[in-house]
Design a protein around this motif. Structure first.
Motif, short mmCIF file in Angstrom:
data_model
loop_
_atom_site.label_atom_id
_atom_site.label_comp_id
_atom_site.label_asym_id
_atom_site.label_seq_id
_atom_site.Cartn_x
_atom_site.Cartn_y
_atom_site.Cartn_z
N ARG A 115 27.68 -22.41 -54.04
CA ARG A 115 27.20 -22.09 -55.38
C ARG A 115 28.18 -21.16 -56.04
O ARG A 115 28.50 -20.10 -55.51
N ALA A 116 28.67 -21.54 -57.17
CA ALA A 116 29.61 -20.70 -57.90
C ALA A 116 28.89 -19.49 -58.47
O ALA A 116 27.71 -19.55 -58.77
N VAL A 122 41.49 -25.67 -48.07
CA VAL A 122 40.81 -25.02 -46.95
C VAL A 122 39.81 -24.00 -47.46
O VAL A 122 38.65 -23.95 -47.01
N TYR A 123 40.23 -23.18 -48.41
CA TYR A 123 39.33 -22.14 -48.93
C TYR A 123 38.14 -22.74 -49.67
O TYR A 123 37.01 -22.23 -49.56
N GLU A 168 32.84 -21.80 -53.39
CA GLU A 168 33.21 -22.22 -54.73
C GLU A 168 33.48 -21.02 -55.62
O GLU A 168 33.71 -21.18 -56.82
N ASP A 169 33.42 -19.85 -55.05
CA ASP A 169 33.68 -18.62 -55.81
C ASP A 169 35.18 -18.55 -56.12
O ASP A 169 36.00 -18.30 -55.23
N ARG A 170 35.54 -18.77 -57.38
CA ARG A 170 36.95 -18.80 -57.75
C ARG A 170 37.62 -17.45 -57.50
O ARG A 170 38.82 -17.39 -57.21
N ARG A 171 36.86 -16.38 -57.65
CA ARG A 171 37.44 -15.05 -57.40
C ARG A 171 37.90 -14.92 -55.97
O ARG A 171 39.00 -14.44 -55.67
N THR A 184 29.43 -12.48 -51.79
CA THR A 184 29.38 -13.77 -52.46
C THR A 184 27.98 -14.34 -52.39
O THR A 184 27.16 -13.94 -51.56
N GLY A 185 27.73 -15.31 -53.30
CA GLY A 185 26.45 -15.99 -53.30
C GLY A 185 26.36 -17.01 -52.21
O GLY A 185 27.23 -17.11 -51.36
#
Length: 697
Positions: A487-488, A249-250, A255-258, A482-483
């Motif tokens: 986009r990571a 879901v997240y 795609e921001d792993r943090r 976040t970006g």
């Protein structure tokens, strides 16, 4: 390719991240001069070659010789540093695990006070939790870390949260879990489902048997007698199972792993309501999130369906079926959630909603119709009674310092997560826009408060269903902006050197990769996120383990009740102050129960005036060959005192009255409680004499 992909997704952040060609410094090597070029900054921020510097070594090495690296270019220190950086997260992880293991071995639970495991657990547990949280934050805030490290920290967190009780307590917790074990035992004994005429109120479990049938099959396959071992470890099992759909879901929205793993952490520490125990709700929540993940990721608007949509529809229905067969409330939340998603432009596909409605209607109009028909008047009466439904959720008043403190800790934890979620949603404008479906899903559960009190538990179920979305936006409040979605964040070493406004996004409130040069960086004190994360993580312990005095039943109590259930003849009555004891529903298909403190207040006051006599009169009419038993245990006493049913003095008064009464004989007992059998003939003789005396007057 990236440009075309972004055009398909639509616009993202106002502050676009520069392309790699625009942000990377340029460096040229003039091999003809045998040198390298030092980059210099131009007014536009790009590095240009301005001068060549001779190398310290010849450009061409003699044939057959091993080339030497240039002075200062020895790769060994960098390699060692890289290897150390790669394994650095293991240090706090192993230290926390060692502290926890020592704490488990050193914890004594023979005597619990009103704070439960909070005061009983060894201090090394708290130290390990602090080290684990700090290590997690240090790991997750660095964008170059692999997901495996974040997952490892979350798994150790779940072990500390959910496995500690399984290891320090020799018996399973929670009277409701013991009740569900009794339901599994009924399915194994009866070999089929029963009706309300045969089982009374307990027939509701036969009308939603999915979870219990699954556990009964597991018991048969394992060759064991019951689910007690599985009960102890089920909180950990169910908490691990929910991770996969939660992460899916997240990942739909970032795609921001943090952000993903911080949200998972907040979900784990915010899920204190205790619905992860051995229950249909724990499985239904996991399946509910799995359905939501499938719809978000594989069911876009109808005009954009893929060629394999029939496969995903089949998978979706396969996951929905056990939700409908296992639980009453979760399908309602699921239907409302799918309805909200279908109204959005991004997921305007009515197939998931229609499938859920069809399955729900088919089951409720057939197998569960008897229960719904009986419960319908009460459901209609509570519809729209928001104040009554919420008040009922906290209807049992905690009493005593420990019970009050842990209750407020739980409320404070939920309030903190919701406030952080509000802050994150307000602060992260672009994330809020892109994750609007998740925001809408978070707003669905509060609507249930207007529908029903769900047996005094609706407020807790609402918090549970809100938590996945709330945890996501709460994590966003702890991280830099976040970006663009999809986009990571830039990894360390990408782009120019870490100059102000140009470096990688940092949790200390520095400029993010999306912040253009000269633009103001997000303002947030660098020390703030970690203390907040520590606070909510520590608050979980009293919220989840603070009432273990009433949730834990020592082996002596289990043995006492098990012996009673085994020896009581069919049709016997087991009376008790309340149902907070193990095996309270043991053999419920052949035994009757009477919990006198759960009657209205007038009936309780009548018992308090003449305890033994009033209880004897209430119990004596049980048909033969059944007998009448009165059971007192320490679990019942803890529940009565901590939830405001009786004071300590009132409890002693009832027990002493029964012990001294000629109507009751103590037939079993140990340090954890006593069993009394009612002499029905003695009660009837006294009542007959009183009737003659009354007639004479």
């Amino acid at each position: 390719m990236r440009g075309r992909s972004e055009q398909r997704r639509g616009p993202h952040l106002d502050d676009q991240e520069p392309d790699d060609e625009q942000r990377a410094p340029t460096a040229r090597t003039d091999q003809s001069r045998g040198g390298t070029v030092r980059p210099t900054a131009t007014p536009g921020g790009r590095a240009e070659a301005e001068a060549a510097v001779p190398d310290a070594t010849p450009t061409h090495a003699p044939e057959g010789a091993t080339p030497r690296p240039a002075a200062g270019d020895d790769p060994r220190p960098a390699a060692r540093g890289s290897r150390w950086s790669a394994v650095r997260p293991a240090g706090p992880l192993l230290a926390a695990a060692a502290l926890w293991a020592y704490a488990v071995r050193s914890t004594d639970v023979t005597t619990l006070d009103d704070f439960g495991l909070v005061t009983a657990v060894h201090p090394a547990f708290w130290a390990g939790l602090a080290v684990l949280t700090a290590g997690f934050w240090s790991t997750v805030r660095r964008t170059g870390r692999a997901d495996a490290w974040s997952l490892a920290y979350v798994l150790v967190l779940l072990v500390m949260e959910r496995a500690t009780q399984a290891l320090v307590y020799p018996t399973p917790l929670h009277a409701w879990a013991w009740k569900h074990d009794a339901v599994v035992g009924h399915l194994l004994t009866a070999g089929g489902l029963r009706t309300g005429d045969e089982l009374g109120d307990m027939a509701v479990y036969d009308q939603w048997p999915g979870f219990f049938a699954l556990q009964a099959a597991a018991v048969r396959l394992a060759g064991v007698e019951n689910t007690l071992t599985l009960m102890s470890w089920w909180p950990l099992i169910s908490s691990v199972l929910v991770l996969a759909p939660l992460v899916l879901v997240y990942r739909t929205f970032t795609e921001d792993r943090r952000l993903i793993w911080t949200a998972v952490w907040v979900f784990c520490v915010g899920n204190w309501v205790g619905q992860d125990y051995f229950s249909p709700q724990s499985l239904a929540l996991t399946l509910h999130l799995a359905v939501i993940a499938l719809v978000l990721r594989r069911f876009p608007a109808a005009e954009r369906r893929g060629p394999r949509q029939a496969v995903w529809t089949t998978a979706l229905i396969t996951v929905m079926v056990p939700v409908v067969l296992s639980h009453q409330l979760t399908p309602v939340v699921l239907i409302a959630s799918l309805g909200v998603l279908a109204l959005t432009r991004r997921h305007r596909d009515w197939v998931p909603l229609l499938a859920a409605v069809a399955l729900f209607a088919a089951w409720n109009l057939t197998a569960s119709l008897p229960f719904l028909s009986a419960a319908l008047p009460e459901m209609v009466a509570s519809l729209g009674d928001i104040g009554g439904n919420v008040e009922t959720g906290y209807g049992t008043t905690p009493t005593g310092t420990g019970a009050v403190a842990t209750s407020w800790a739980a409320r404070g934890l939920s309030a903190a997560v919701m406030l952080l979620a509000l802050l994150g949603a307000v602060r992260q404008r672009e994330l809020r826009r892109h994750a609007r479906p998740l925001l809408l899903l978070t707003g669905v559960p509060p609507l249930l408060i207007a529908a029903n009190d769900y047996g005094s538990e609706m407020i807790f179920r609402v918090l549970m269903f809100m938590l996945p979305g709330a945890a996501f936006f709460a994590a966003a409040a702890l991280l830099p902006r976040t970006g663009p979605p999809g986009r990571a964040p830039r990894r360390p070493g990408e782009g120019p050197a870490d100059a102000p406004g140009e470096g990688p996004a940092d949790a200390a409130g520095e400029a993010t990769a999306e912040t253009p040069a000269g633009a103001p960086a997000p303002v947030r004190p660098g020390w703030l996120p970690l203390p907040v994360l520590l606070a909510v993580t520590f608050a979980f312990v009293p919220s989840y383990m603070g009432k273990d005095r009433l949730s834990y039943f020592p082996p002596a109590e289990v043995a006492l009740v098990a012996d009673l259930v085994e020896k009581a003849p069919d049709g016997s009555l087991v009376a008790a102050p309340n149902r907070n004891y193990p095996l309270a529903y043991g053999d419920y298909w052949r035994l009757d129960h009477y919990w006198f403190l759960e009657e209205d207040r007038a009936a309780v006051d009548r018992i308090l005036r003449r305890p033994a006599r009033a209880l004897a009169s209430d119990m004596k009419d049980q048909p033969e060959p059944g007998r009448c038993y009165l059971l007192f245990t320490q679990g019942q006493r803890a529940n009565a005192e901590m939830n405001g049913q009786l004071s300590e003095a009132e409890w002693r008064r009832i027990e002493e009255s029964v012990a001294a009464s000629p109507f009751f004989e103590r037939v079993a007992g140990n340090a954890a409680g006593s069993v009394y059998e009612l002499d029905v003939e003695a009660v009837e003789a006294v009542e007959a004499a009183e009737a003659v005396e009354e007639a004479a007057r």
